[in-house]
Design a protein around this motif. Structure first.
Motif, PDB file in Angstrom:
ATOM      1  N   THR A 104      -8.948  -1.279   2.269  1.00 26.05           N
ATOM      2  CA  THR A 104      -9.015  -2.724   2.035  1.00 26.05           C
ATOM      3  C   THR A 104      -9.674  -3.341   3.268  1.00 26.05           C
ATOM      4  OG1 THR A 104      -6.724  -2.810   2.842  1.00 26.05           O
ATOM      5  CG2 THR A 104      -7.058  -2.989   0.453  1.00 26.05           C
ATOM      6  N   GLU A 162      -3.355   4.570  -7.246  1.00 23.80           N
ATOM      7  CA  GLU A 162      -4.809   4.694  -7.119  1.00 23.80           C
ATOM      8  C   GLU A 162      -5.315   5.843  -7.993  1.00 23.80           C
ATOM      9  OE1 GLU A 162      -6.937   2.864  -5.438  1.00 23.80           O
ATOM     10  OE2 GLU A 162      -8.728   4.124  -5.345  1.00 23.80           O
ATOM     11  N   ASP A 168      -5.183   4.778 -11.551  1.00 25.79           N
ATOM     12  CA  ASP A 168      -6.289   3.847 -11.835  1.00 25.79           C
ATOM     13  C   ASP A 168      -7.575   4.628 -12.122  1.00 25.79           C
ATOM     14  OD1 ASP A 168      -4.676   1.665 -11.521  1.00 25.79           O
ATOM     15  OD2 ASP A 168      -5.451   1.079  -9.554  1.00 25.79           O
ATOM     16  N   ARG A 169      -7.804   5.667 -11.294  1.00 24.86           N
ATOM     17  CA  ARG A 169      -9.035   6.441 -11.479  1.00 24.86           C
ATOM     18  C   ARG A 169      -9.010   7.191 -12.810  1.00 24.86           C
ATOM     19  NH1 ARG A 169     -11.982   7.853  -5.985  1.00 24.86           N
ATOM     20  NH2 ARG A 169     -11.085   6.246  -4.676  1.00 24.86           N
ATOM     21  N   ASN A 185       1.350   6.903  -6.739  1.00 23.07           N
ATOM     22  CA  ASN A 185       0.072   7.500  -7.167  1.00 23.07           C
ATOM     23  C   ASN A 185      -0.787   6.518  -7.965  1.00 23.07           C
ATOM     24  OD1 ASN A 185       0.685  10.105  -6.096  1.00 23.07           O
ATOM     25  ND2 ASN A 185       2.048  10.436  -7.844  1.00 23.07           N
ATOM     26  N   ALA A 233      -3.831   4.771   3.462  1.00 21.34           N
ATOM     27  CA  ALA A 233      -4.227   3.411   3.102  1.00 21.34           C
ATOM     28  C   ALA A 233      -4.683   2.733   4.383  1.00 21.34           C
ATOM     29  CB  ALA A 233      -3.058   2.653   2.479  1.00 21.34           C
ATOM     30  N   GLN A 284       0.826  -1.204   0.000  1.00 19.21           N
ATOM     31  CA  GLN A 284       0.000   0.000   0.000  1.00 19.21           C
ATOM     32  C   GLN A 284       0.866   1.263   0.000  1.00 19.21           C
ATOM     33  OE1 GLN A 284      -2.630  -0.961  -1.167  1.00 19.21           O
ATOM     34  NE2 GLN A 284      -4.268  -0.683   0.314  1.00 19.21           N
ATOM     35  N   ARG A 322       1.870   1.754  -3.525  1.00 21.71           N
ATOM     36  CA  ARG A 322       0.733   2.282  -4.306  1.00 21.71           C
ATOM     37  C   ARG A 322       0.560   3.779  -4.044  1.00 21.71           C
ATOM     38  NH1 ARG A 322      -2.883  -0.217  -7.067  1.00 21.71           N
ATOM     39  NH2 ARG A 322      -4.621   1.118  -6.503  1.00 21.71           N
ATOM     40  N   LEU A 323       0.720   4.167  -2.773  1.00 23.47           N
ATOM     41  CA  LEU A 323       0.538   5.581  -2.445  1.00 23.47           C
ATOM     42  C   LEU A 323       1.627   6.438  -3.071  1.00 23.47           C
ATOM     43  CD1 LEU A 323      -0.506   5.239   1.312  1.00 23.47           C
ATOM     44  CD2 LEU A 323      -1.897   6.311  -0.476  1.00 23.47           C
ATOM     45  N   ASN A 325      -7.530   9.969  -2.716  1.00 20.27           N
ATOM     46  CA  ASN A 325      -6.214   9.692  -2.124  1.00 20.27           C
ATOM     47  C   ASN A 325      -6.311   8.756  -0.914  1.00 20.27           C
ATOM     48  OD1 ASN A 325      -7.620  11.632  -0.730  1.00 20.27           O
ATOM     49  ND2 ASN A 325      -5.842  12.890  -0.236  1.00 20.27           N
ATOM     50  N   MET A 376      -7.194   4.740   0.200  1.00 22.35           N
ATOM     51  CA  MET A 376      -7.421   3.365  -0.238  1.00 22.35           C
ATOM     52  C   MET A 376      -7.886   2.544   0.959  1.00 22.35           C
ATOM     53  SD  MET A 376      -4.149   2.799  -2.708  1.00 22.35           S
ATOM     54  CE  MET A 376      -3.026   2.704  -1.356  1.00 22.35           C
ATOM     55  N   ASP A 402      -6.300  -0.595   6.076  1.00 23.84           N
ATOM     56  CA  ASP A 402      -6.752  -1.984   6.020  1.00 23.84           C
ATOM     57  C   ASP A 402      -7.684  -2.275   7.187  1.00 23.84           C
ATOM     58  OD1 ASP A 402      -6.704  -4.589   4.825  1.00 23.84           O
ATOM     59  OD2 ASP A 402      -5.471  -5.279   6.501  1.00 23.84           O
TER      60      ASP A 402
END
Ligand code: NAD
Length: 330
Positions: A295, A123, A126-127, A121, A258, A114, A117-118, A291, A293, A260
């Motif tokens: 899970t 996420e 993806d958008r 960038n 992020a 995560q 991913r942060l 910004n 995420m 979880d």
């Protein structure tokens, strides 16, 4: 010898069959939680394993009932035993065991994934891609070796996370009242939470939930963080004051998160709410933020962790049922 496991998921069956074959022990399963109204299913078995989200219940007689049926133990194949009235179980003569460390790597790798991913960038990309926008302007990434990762709670999971981040080239600092000499080759301890929050580009939470860690990141903490820093929480939801996180994200006091695990997750996680309006206003707001995420508490959910939860819990039941002991006794 017959063992019954409650609340078994399909993905656990392979490991259960494998263990049963290796030990030539009958292991039966069901998909029910263990409560007074489902306890009768355990009658006739020699060992019992549970794993559930809700507490067994207030009635201590269920533990005495198990003892009367000949059970010597009650095992949770999770780390947490807050679903069990341990005192009542012990009074009834049951040994309570858990699986305290099924795979620290499982959660640590989730935090690393995560974090990557942060800082890449992903996420946000993806958008954009989802809207057929293939531009990259404004989303330059930062390399992990240029960043400081601050781990709050460098225990079993946080320690592995520190090694992984160090291996990727990050500078790793940690705040934990307990220092582990074996980690000093990969991290530097700081004296206060405030020191860590001011220095870290990524604040990575791996504390256990206790009175000192509840609300650890609140409005004051977010104000100390760098505006371009991220927070990653794969520990327990109440470690962050969610309302304060939402406010801090809106105010631009940190760059993203992020999560979880999040306060109020029990009403949502591992359930399909596709057709529902989310009732939790804070989680609903977090879900809208590009910004952030979320899970559904799946840090633990890996091949090796699931196998270890099954194997370690069954090993303990077998040992205790045969008159031995478990090092995982609560
Ligand atoms: P651990 O007990 O080994 O480590 C926790 C560390 O936090 C300890 O070193 C402790 O000293 C430190 N700590 C406690 N309070 C603190 C505070 N206020 N400030 C700084 N440090 C503090 O626990 P672990 O096995 O590494 O688990 C860590 C967390 O991960 C737990 O909250 C656990 O519930 C969570 N967890 C999450 C998942 C998941 O799927 N996301 C799975 C398993 C465990």
């Amino acid at each position: 010898m017959k063992i019954l496991m409650y609340s078994v998921r399909p993905d656990e069956q392979a490991a259960i069959h494998d263990w049963a074959d290796r030990h030539q022990v009958q292991v039966d399963t069901n998909d029910l939680e263990f409560h007074p109204d489902t306890a009768h299913l355990a009658q006739g078995y020699d060992g019992l394993i549970i794993q559930q989200r809700s507490a067994i219940g207030d009635d201590p007689s269920v533990y005495q009932q198990l003892a009367d049926w000949g059970f010597k133990q009650l095992t949770s194949r999770t780390a947490g035993v807050d679903t069990i009235d341990v005192a009542a179980a012990k009074t009834a003569g049951l040994t309570v065991t858990n699986v305290p460390a099924y795979s620290p790597n499982s959660v640590a790798e989730m935090a690393v994934a995560q974090t990557m991913r942060l800082i890449r960038n992903l996420e946000l990309f993806d958008r954009r891609i989802g809207q057929q926008n293939f531009q990259w302007a404004g989303l330059q990434a930062r390399e992990i070796r240029s960043l400081t990762v601050g781990i709050i709670g460098a225990g079993r999971i946080g320690g592995v996370a520190a090694r992984l981040f160090h291996g990727l080239g990050a500078k790793v600092i940690a705040f934990d009242p307990v220092h582990h000499a074996e980690l000093t080759d990969v991290l530097t301890y700081v004296d206060t939470k405030e020191d860590l929050l001011k220095q870290a580009d990524v604040v990575d939470l791996h504390v256990d939930l206790n009175p000192t860690s509840q609300g650890l990141l609140d409005a004051a903490a977010f104000k100390l963080m760098k505006n371009d820093a991220f927070v990653v929480n794969a520990s327990r939801g109440p470690v962050i004051v969610t309302a304060d996180l939402v406010a801090a994200l809106k105010a631009g006091e940190l760059a993203g998160a992020a999560l979880d695990t999040v306060e109020g997750e029990a009403a949502l996680f591992n359930q399909n709410h596709a057709d529902d309006v989310l009732q939790d206003p804070l989680i609903a707001q977090l879900m809208q933020m590009p910004n952030v995420m979320i899970t559904p508490h799946v840090g633990f959910y890996t091949n090796l962790a699931v196998k270890n939860m099954v194997d370690i819990s069954l090993d303990d039941v077998l040992a205790i049922a045969q008159g031995g002991t478990s090092k995982h006794t609560i």
